[in-house]
Design an enzyme around this catalytic site. Structure first.
Site, PDB file in Angstrom:
ATOM      1  N   GLY A 188       0.811  -1.219   0.000  1.00 49.29           N
ATOM      2  CA  GLY A 188       0.000   0.000   0.000  1.00 49.29           C
ATOM      3  C   GLY A 188       0.835   1.254   0.000  1.00 49.29           C
ATOM      4  CB  SER A 231       0.386   4.052  -4.662  1.00 47.39           C
ATOM      5  OG  SER A 231      -0.870   3.677  -4.134  1.00 47.39           O
ATOM      6  NE  ARG A 232      -4.951   5.765  -2.104  1.00 47.98           N
ATOM      7  CZ  ARG A 232      -5.903   5.857  -1.185  1.00 47.98           C
ATOM      8  NH1 ARG A 232      -5.944   6.925  -0.391  1.00 47.98           N
ATOM      9  NH2 ARG A 232      -6.796   4.903  -1.043  1.00 47.98           N
ATOM     10  CG  ASN A 267       0.511   1.419   4.720  1.00 49.16           C
ATOM     11  OD1 ASN A 267       0.165   2.072   5.708  1.00 49.16           O
ATOM     12  ND2 ASN A 267       0.202   1.798   3.475  1.00 49.16           N
ATOM     13  CE1 TYR A 321      -9.152   0.773   8.774  1.00 48.66           C
ATOM     14  CE2 TYR A 321      -9.663   1.690  10.941  1.00 48.66           C
ATOM     15  CZ  TYR A 321      -8.811   1.562   9.859  1.00 48.66           C
ATOM     16  OH  TYR A 321      -7.596   2.209   9.863  1.00 48.66           O
ATOM     17  CB  ALA A 327     -13.308  -6.758  13.418  1.00 42.15           C
ATOM     18  CE  LYS A 354      -6.109  -1.026   9.747  1.00 42.46           C
ATOM     19  NZ  LYS A 354      -4.889  -1.223   8.926  1.00 42.46           N
ATOM     20  CB  ILE A 384      -3.072  10.256   9.839  1.00 45.44           C
ATOM     21  CG1 ILE A 384      -2.643   9.425  11.046  1.00 45.44           C
ATOM     22  CG2 ILE A 384      -1.861  10.654   8.999  1.00 45.44           C
ATOM     23  CD1 ILE A 384      -1.677  10.106  11.985  1.00 45.44           C
ATOM     24  CD  GLU A 418       5.228  -3.392  23.743  1.00 48.73           C
ATOM     25  OE1 GLU A 418       4.268  -2.629  23.951  1.00 48.73           O
ATOM     26  OE2 GLU A 418       5.533  -4.309  24.528  1.00 48.73           O
TER      27      GLU A 418
END
Length: 255
Positions: free
Chosen positions: A13, A15-16, A96, A162, A164, A166, A195, A244
């Protein structure tokens, strides 16, 4: 000399957004890269941009790319093969690639659940499954999973699937870290809060104001903030850190 001089890294992931910032920071610190995304034109543009930026800084880098769906096992195999053929080893993996949805639970369809879990969690599983055997051969490796605050606490602006995905990524981080620490492989995850990315540009002024008011540091994070932490975790400076899930959210979630 950069903190990642002589190391090779796969970044999914790329490209951006956060992935692009991580790729840029890794290149600046001397890592050879295999970048990934679904759009070949975007990857070519990133590759050209990295070469230009590093040339202006007097740095010599090498960057390859693979385009494909991270939710397919064949994509992870192609990424590993590209890194091995280009650099002869895989030092670092950054998982990512991911997607976010905001659908409320009662409106959440199985197809959306499957897509998010397949991209965010299954894709990272495929990458680890493919890359770890190469790391075991050298008894050395470093895996960084880009998770989210939503994996630790409920978030009104993220769907259940989402969070779940992560939360599962953080659990995978701990399990892999425990299993492979004796073999010299470290595994950590980064849990960003709000972000400044393409998604945040879609916010209304009212919602942006509300988000900023909820951040103790009173600013949104930048992709470069995440990239700096990724460089630290990928380098020997963090050699005694594994298992961690590190918060980086301006103080919006502390534990």
């Amino acid at each position: 000399m950069g903190l990642l001089e002589g190391k090779s890294a796969i970044i999914t992931g790329s490209s951006r957004g956060i992935g692009r910032a991580v790729a840029t920071a890794f290149a600046a610190h001397g890592a050879g890269l295999v970048i990934h995304g679904t759009n070949e034109d975007s990857l070519l543009a990133l590759k050209d941009g990295l070469y230009l930026e590093c040339h202006m800084l007097g740095l010599d880098i090498r960057c390859e790319y693979v385009a494909g769906d991270i939710g397919e096992l064949e994509t992870s195999r192609r990424l590993a093969e590209k890194c091995m053929s280009s650099f002869g080893k895989i030092d670092i993996l950054v998982n990512n690639a991911g997607i976010n949805t905001r659908t409320k639970f009662l409106d959440l369809e199985p197809e959306e659940w499957d897509k998010v879990i397949r991209t965010n969690l299954t894709g990272a599983f495929y990458m680890c499954k493919t890359v770890i055997p190469f790391m075991l051969e050298r008894r050395s490796g470093n895996i960084i999973n880009i998770s989210s605050r939503a994996g630790k606490t409920a978030h009104a602006n993220a769907s259940l699937c989402y969070g779940a995905s992560k939360g599962g990524l953080d659990a995978m981080t701990r399990n892999l870290a425990g299993e492979f620490a004796p073999s010299g492989i470290r595994v950590n995850s980064i849990c960003p809060g709000p972000i400044e990315t393409d998604m945040s540009l879609q916010w209304t002024p009212e919602y942006r104001k509300k988000v900023l008011e909820g951040i103790p540091l009173r600013r949104l994070g930048k992709p470069e903030d995440i990239a700096d932490l990724a460089v630290f975790l990928a380098s020997d400076l963090s050699g005694f850190i594994t298992g961690e899930s590190i918060n980086i959210n301006g103080g919006t979630y502390m534990n």
